[in-house]
Enzyme design. Structure first.
Site, PDB file in Angstrom:
ATOM      1  N   ARG A  33     -11.467  10.474  -1.815  1.00  0.00           N
ATOM      2  CA  ARG A  33     -11.224   9.094  -1.371  1.00  0.00           C
ATOM      3  C   ARG A  33     -12.135   8.120  -2.118  1.00  0.00           C
ATOM      4  NH1 ARG A  33     -11.564   8.420   4.895  1.00  0.00           N
ATOM      5  NH2 ARG A  33     -10.323   6.566   4.508  1.00  0.00           N
TER       6      ARG A  33
ATOM      7  N   ARG B 209      -2.773  -2.790  -6.699  1.00  0.00           N
ATOM      8  CA  ARG B 209      -2.226  -3.615  -5.608  1.00  0.00           C
ATOM      9  C   ARG B 209      -2.551  -5.099  -5.809  1.00  0.00           C
ATOM     10  NH1 ARG B 209      -2.972  -4.515  -0.408  1.00  0.00           N
ATOM     11  NH2 ARG B 209      -5.218  -4.255  -0.375  1.00  0.00           N
TER      12      ARG B 209
ATOM     13  N   ARG C  72       0.845  -1.198   0.000  1.00  0.00           N
ATOM     14  CA  ARG C  72       0.000   0.000   0.000  1.00  0.00           C
ATOM     15  C   ARG C  72       0.878   1.245   0.000  1.00  0.00           C
ATOM     16  NH1 ARG C  72      -2.410  -4.028   2.890  1.00  0.00           N
ATOM     17  NH2 ARG C  72      -4.677  -4.163   2.994  1.00  0.00           N
TER      18      ARG C  72
ATOM     19  N   TYR D 283      -9.529   4.680  -3.560  1.00  0.00           N
ATOM     20  CA  TYR D 283      -9.375   3.333  -3.009  1.00  0.00           C
ATOM     21  C   TYR D 283      -9.689   2.239  -4.027  1.00  0.00           C
ATOM     22  CZ  TYR D 283      -8.720   5.504   1.552  1.00  0.00           C
ATOM     23  OH  TYR D 283      -8.230   6.249   2.575  1.00  0.00           O
TER      24      TYR D 283
ATOM     25  N   PHE E  74      -3.546  15.230  -1.236  1.00  0.00           N
ATOM     26  CA  PHE E  74      -3.112  13.980  -0.584  1.00  0.00           C
ATOM     27  C   PHE E  74      -1.778  13.463  -1.125  1.00  0.00           C
ATOM     28  CE2 PHE E  74      -3.362   9.364   0.371  1.00  0.00           C
ATOM     29  CZ  PHE E  74      -3.451   9.442   1.741  1.00  0.00           C
TER      30      PHE E  74
ATOM     31  N   HIS F 108      -0.283   3.307   4.740  1.00  0.00           N
ATOM     32  CA  HIS F 108      -0.832   2.247   5.610  1.00  0.00           C
ATOM     33  C   HIS F 108      -0.309   0.869   5.191  1.00  0.00           C
ATOM     34  CE1 HIS F 108      -3.913   4.875   7.548  1.00  0.00           C
ATOM     35  NE2 HIS F 108      -3.825   5.513   6.419  1.00  0.00           N
TER      36      HIS F 108
ATOM     37  N   ARG G 200      -8.543  -3.954  10.098  1.00  0.00           N
ATOM     38  CA  ARG G 200      -7.090  -3.845   9.895  1.00  0.00           C
ATOM     39  C   ARG G 200      -6.611  -2.531  10.503  1.00  0.00           C
ATOM     40  NH1 ARG G 200      -3.377  -1.784   6.145  1.00  0.00           N
ATOM     41  NH2 ARG G 200      -1.474  -3.025   5.918  1.00  0.00           N
TER      42      ARG G 200
ATOM     43  N   ASN H   5      -9.220   6.499  11.093  1.00  0.00           N
ATOM     44  CA  ASN H   5      -7.939   6.616  11.781  1.00  0.00           C
ATOM     45  C   ASN H   5      -8.172   6.738  13.286  1.00  0.00           C
ATOM     46  OD1 ASN H   5      -6.228   6.576   9.547  1.00  0.00           O
ATOM     47  ND2 ASN H   5      -6.278   8.788   9.273  1.00  0.00           N
TER      48      ASN H   5
HETATM   49 FE1  HDD Z   1      -6.553   6.674   3.025  1.00  0.00          FE
HETATM   50  C1  HDD Z   1      -5.407   3.503   2.766  1.00  0.00           C
HETATM   51  C2  HDD Z   1      -7.550   6.090   6.250  1.00  0.00           C
HETATM   52  C3  HDD Z   1      -7.437   9.985   3.349  1.00  0.00           C
HETATM   53  C4  HDD Z   1      -5.933   7.166  -0.247  1.00  0.00           C
HETATM   54  N1  HDD Z   1      -6.473   5.112   4.288  1.00  0.00           N
HETATM   55  C5  HDD Z   1      -5.964   3.876   3.989  1.00  0.00           C
HETATM   56  C6  HDD Z   1      -6.112   3.017   5.119  1.00  0.00           C
HETATM   57  C7  HDD Z   1      -6.710   3.749   6.094  1.00  0.00           C
HETATM   58  C8  HDD Z   1      -6.949   5.066   5.565  1.00  0.00           C
HETATM   59  C9  HDD Z   1      -7.061   3.267   7.485  1.00  0.00           C
HETATM   60  C10 HDD Z   1      -5.643   1.570   5.195  1.00  0.00           C
HETATM   61  C11 HDD Z   1      -6.727   0.622   4.808  1.00  0.00           C
HETATM   62  C12 HDD Z   1      -6.235  -0.787   4.962  1.00  0.00           C
HETATM   63  O1  HDD Z   1      -5.962  -1.198   6.112  1.00  0.00           O
HETATM   64  O2  HDD Z   1      -6.091  -1.460   3.942  1.00  0.00           O
HETATM   65  N2  HDD Z   1      -7.263   7.834   4.520  1.00  0.00           N
HETATM   66  C13 HDD Z   1      -7.705   7.373   5.737  1.00  0.00           C
HETATM   67  C14 HDD Z   1      -8.375   8.447   6.428  1.00  0.00           C
HETATM   68  C15 HDD Z   1      -8.332   9.548   5.618  1.00  0.00           C
HETATM   69  C16 HDD Z   1      -7.642   9.153   4.416  1.00  0.00           C
HETATM   70  C17 HDD Z   1      -9.005   8.324   7.798  1.00  0.00           C
HETATM   71  C18 HDD Z   1      -8.879  10.918   5.842  1.00  0.00           C
HETATM   72  C19 HDD Z   1      -9.879  11.187   6.605  1.00  0.00           C
HETATM   73  N3  HDD Z   1      -6.629   8.298   1.801  1.00  0.00           N
HETATM   74  C20 HDD Z   1      -7.066   9.561   2.113  1.00  0.00           C
HETATM   75  C21 HDD Z   1      -7.111  10.361   0.926  1.00  0.00           C
HETATM   76  C22 HDD Z   1      -6.686   9.563  -0.107  1.00  0.00           C
HETATM   77  C23 HDD Z   1      -6.395   8.270   0.462  1.00  0.00           C
HETATM   78  C24 HDD Z   1      -7.546  11.817   0.872  1.00  0.00           C
HETATM   79  C25 HDD Z   1      -6.526   9.869  -1.574  1.00  0.00           C
HETATM   80  C26 HDD Z   1      -7.035  10.843  -2.215  1.00  0.00           C
HETATM   81  N4  HDD Z   1      -5.710   5.560   1.553  1.00  0.00           N
HETATM   82  C27 HDD Z   1      -5.608   5.955   0.275  1.00  0.00           C
HETATM   83  C28 HDD Z   1      -5.096   4.859  -0.654  1.00  0.00           C
HETATM   84  C29 HDD Z   1      -4.986   3.660   0.328  1.00  0.00           C
HETATM   85  C30 HDD Z   1      -5.361   4.262   1.654  1.00  0.00           C
HETATM   86  C31 HDD Z   1      -3.904   5.200  -1.436  1.00  0.00           C
HETATM   87  C32 HDD Z   1      -3.677   2.884   0.345  1.00  0.00           C
HETATM   88  C33 HDD Z   1      -4.048   1.442   0.292  1.00  0.00           C
HETATM   89  C34 HDD Z   1      -5.480   1.426   0.128  1.00  0.00           C
HETATM   90  O3  HDD Z   1      -5.950   2.689   0.021  1.00  0.00           O
HETATM   91  O4  HDD Z   1      -6.187   0.444   0.058  1.00  0.00           O
HETATM   92  O5  HDD Z   1      -5.985   4.622  -1.667  1.00  0.00           O
END
Ligand code: HDD
Length: 674
Positions: free
Chosen positions: A352, A363, A67, A356, A155, A70, A106, A142
């Protein structure tokens, strides 16, 4: 050899029950798994060796992209039980009806790679997949209720800045470096979350002791289509607990998997981690009256303004069978909502909703990632999507389009739309939006970046405020760009002058002019719910105690302590210089791994250990990390060598007294250093 039906589960999972014949992936029995096929005993390996080639081929592709954020995480199965249904607010069965829904959760750190440590200063991810009867609902949150940025377009910049610097490839899993602080210094909206990340929330003691937050404002929608705004909170039943920074750093060396192991062992022991799910609900009229925007993810709603209401509990009661298949391959999607739950126009959430789904393809390699068992819904799933890489389903018939009239020819026409299906809330204006133009602007109400940073800071106890100041001082001490340090100090002055002064003093820097806010901050009433210390639970549940027993130590004393502690729900480990005499070896079990320690030593042990570095560190760290120490006269030479001064946390070995003392920390020791 067992039959195929015995060795394959219904979901396609492969059981390893032992004793079956070893085969290739295509089911051919293997006679030799030790030697590759050679031309002569000392000759070259033959291309013909399909057993070797298949094995190495598969191995070569065992890893998938981690990832982007995270990457390091730990997962568990469990259930959510709705105990106080809210059908008046939502038609989602998971919240509208009493009863249990299976979940996979997770937890994660954000910045570090998959192989990084568990205890850096970082935000923790708290992602919950509810396998409801109406489809999967993912609450991807979070342990901090606000975020660094207001708009998803920032982001990638945020994450690039916090990850290891792109030329150097370091630091790993750390925000204490130039690029992160440069970025946030230019993004005053991040100051509120900076306060949280620099607080003790950033260095939790255990994943079982963190809160979780959905962060954004979401909507609940009832059967009549009425929408109510909602914020989701997870409250740990063990209460919130944190490490201190020096302890977290040393824990990283002592046990890289500290949190993962703690979670795993608690679940194995039947000591299931639990959280309450609480909601804050409000309507547009209330939202409009607030000085901040409820669509701004850098803002929280104080619990004093809208109290939380508990609707159910989360219990994690089963460890994954396989880390890769489940914890690594689980795919969370904020777009996974069910009828009765809907989004808002929070611009961070909106981004978001794209990110995702997109990331899972890169991934997990295929649009069919939803078929992986951990991602698949547990309710029926039918549609006309077909094919794609790694398709596991075998749809029958030819109805792969609709509308169709195949039923008139006696064929299965496939699934139909349902009136009960998900329907988006129609209003785009209920929070005063006027969608008459396409604009790249933020609402005026997003412009105050400091009031809630100040609210958070001023809601903390003196010790907690000092920890924040120390954390910022530490982080900035790793920043080489002087102008960045100055810019941060300028922001801190707006948040709180004392905080700015403490950090400047710690860095031996002059204070610059205060930053110029877009909008002057206001003083909000401090909120006790924001402080860990103010709602601390003194309990032995979830705590681990290390009893150091010397060669001439009184075993019966150690046993009495152990049973008294266990009776109160603590885990206890006996530690000795020699592993064979106890459960853990002193040199490999520093006191950072325990919440409190006891020294059961004989006179000679006390004298010898006073010269033994692992023993001295064991005691001096326990003292410095504000932990209770149970001791008696025999340990005095060791206490002296470790610089321990008697206080209310240094108690004798009487089991009742020690159990009471061990349920908390003694931060007053730190005050002596101020
Ligand atoms: Fe995110 C993963 C939480 C903003 C793009 N995010 C990810 C995970 C968590 C969060 C807990 C891990 C999920 C797992 O265990 O597989 N993210 C947040 C929170 C946000 C947040 C609480 C704001 C309130 N995230 C955020 C934004 C973006 C992303 C604004 C993109 C525009 N986040 C991702 C991602 C991930 C991710 C790149 C990486 C792996 C995945 O999604 O599955 O898409």
């Amino acid at each position: 050899m067992s039959s195929i039906s015995e060795s394959r589960g219904q979901g396609g999972e492969t059981h390893q029950t032992g004793g079956e014949a070893l085969t290739t992936n295509h089911g051919v029995p293997i006679s030799d798994n030790q030697n590759s096929l050679r031309a002569g005993s000392r000759g070259p390996t033959l291309l013909e060796d399909f057993v070797l080639r298949e094995k190495i081929f598969h191995f070569d592709h065992e890893r998938i992209p981690e990832r982007i954020v995270h990457a390091r995480g730990s997962g568990a199965h469990g259930y959510f039980e709705c105990t106080d249904p809210i059908p008046e607010l939502t038609r989602a069965g998971v919240l509208a009806n009493p009863g249990k829904t299976p979940v996979f959760v997770r937890f994660s750190t954000v910045a570090g790679g998959a192989g990084s440590v568990d205890t850096p200063r970082d935000v923790r991810g708290f992602a919950v997949k509810f396998y409801t009867e109406e489809g999967n609902w993912d609450l991807v949150g979070n342990n901090i209720p606000v975020f660094f940025i207001q708009d998803a377009i920032k982001f990638p910049d945020l994450i690039h800045s916090v990850k290891m610097e792109s030329d150097k490839g370091y630091p790993q899993a750390a925000s204490a470096h130039d690029t992160f602080w440069d970025f946030v210094s230019l993004m005053p909206e991040s100051m509120h979350m900076i306060m949280w990340a620099m607080s003790d929330r950033g260095i939790p003691r255990s994943l079982r002791m963190i809160e979780g937050f959905g962060v954004h404002t979401f909507r609940l929608v009832n059967a009549e289509g009425k929408s109510t705004f909602v914020k989701f909170h997870w409250k740990p039943r063990l209460g919130l607990q944190s490490q201190v920074w020096n302890e977290a750093v040393k824990t990283a060396g002592a046990n890289q998997d500290y949190h993962r192991q703690d979670l795993w062992e608690a679940i194995e022991a039947g000591d299931f981690p639990e959280w309450d799910l609480a909601i804050q609900t409000f309507d547009a009229e209330w939202a409009e009256k607030q000085p901040y925007d409820v669509l701004d993810a850098t803002k929280l709603i104080p619990e004093e303004d809208i109290p939380v209401r508990i609707v159910g509990k989360l219990v994690l009661d089963r460890n994954p069978d396989n880390f890769f298949a489940e914890t690594e391959q689980v795919a969370f999607l904020p777009t996974n909502v069910v009828p009765g739950i809907d989004f808002t126009d929070d611009p961070l959430l909106q981004g978001r909703l794209f990110s995702y789904l997109d990331t899972q393809k890169s991934r997990l390699g295929t649009t069919n990632f939803h078929q992986i068992p951990v991602n698949a819904p547990k309710c029926p799933m039918h549609n006309f999507q077909r094919d794609g890489m790694m398709q596991m389903a075998v749809p029958k018939g030819r109805a792969n389009y609709e509308p169709n009239s195949l039923d008139q020819a006696g064929e299965d026409p496939g699934p139909r739309e349902s009136e009960q299906g998900f329907a988006t809330v129609k209003s785009m204006t209920d929070l005063g939006n006027q969608p008459d133009q396409k604009l790249r602007v933020r609402s005026e109400k997003f412009a105050d970046h400091y009031s809630q940073a100040r609210l958070f800071y001023r809601s903390q106890t003196d010790v907690e405020q000092r920890h924040i100041a120390d954390a910022i001082t530490f982080e900035l001490s790793k920043v080489g760009l002087g102008h960045v340090i100055q810019r941060i100090l300028g922001h801190l002055r707006v948040i709180d002058e004392d905080l700015a002064a403490m950090v400047a003093e710690g860095l031996a820097e002059d204070l610059p002019e205060a930053a110029k806010p877009f909008r002057e901050p206001i003083d909000m009433a401090p909120s006790d719910a924001l402080s860990i210390a103010k709602s601390a639970k003194y309990t032995m549940k979830g705590r681990k105690v290390g009893i150091l027993i010397g060669q001439s130590g009184d075993q019966s004393k150690a046993d009495a302590l152990k049973s008294a502690l266990e009776a109160e729900g603590a885990t206890v480990e006996l530690i000795a210089k020699e592993r064979g005499r106890a459960e853990a070896q002193l040199a490999g079990s520093p006191s950072v791994l325990y919440d409190a320690v006891a020294l059961v030593l004989g006179e000679e042990d006390g004298r010898k250990m006073a010269k033994y570095k692992p023993a001295i560190d064991f005691v001096s760290d326990a003292f410095a990390h504000a932990k209770a120490i149970g001791t008696d006269g025999a340990a005095q030479p060791l206490l002296d060598a470790a610089g321990v001064e008697k206080d209310e946390g240094v108690v004798d070995l009487d089991p009742a007294g020690f159990v009471k003392a061990a349920s908390r920390r003694y931060y007053a020791r730190e005050e002596a250093l101020w």
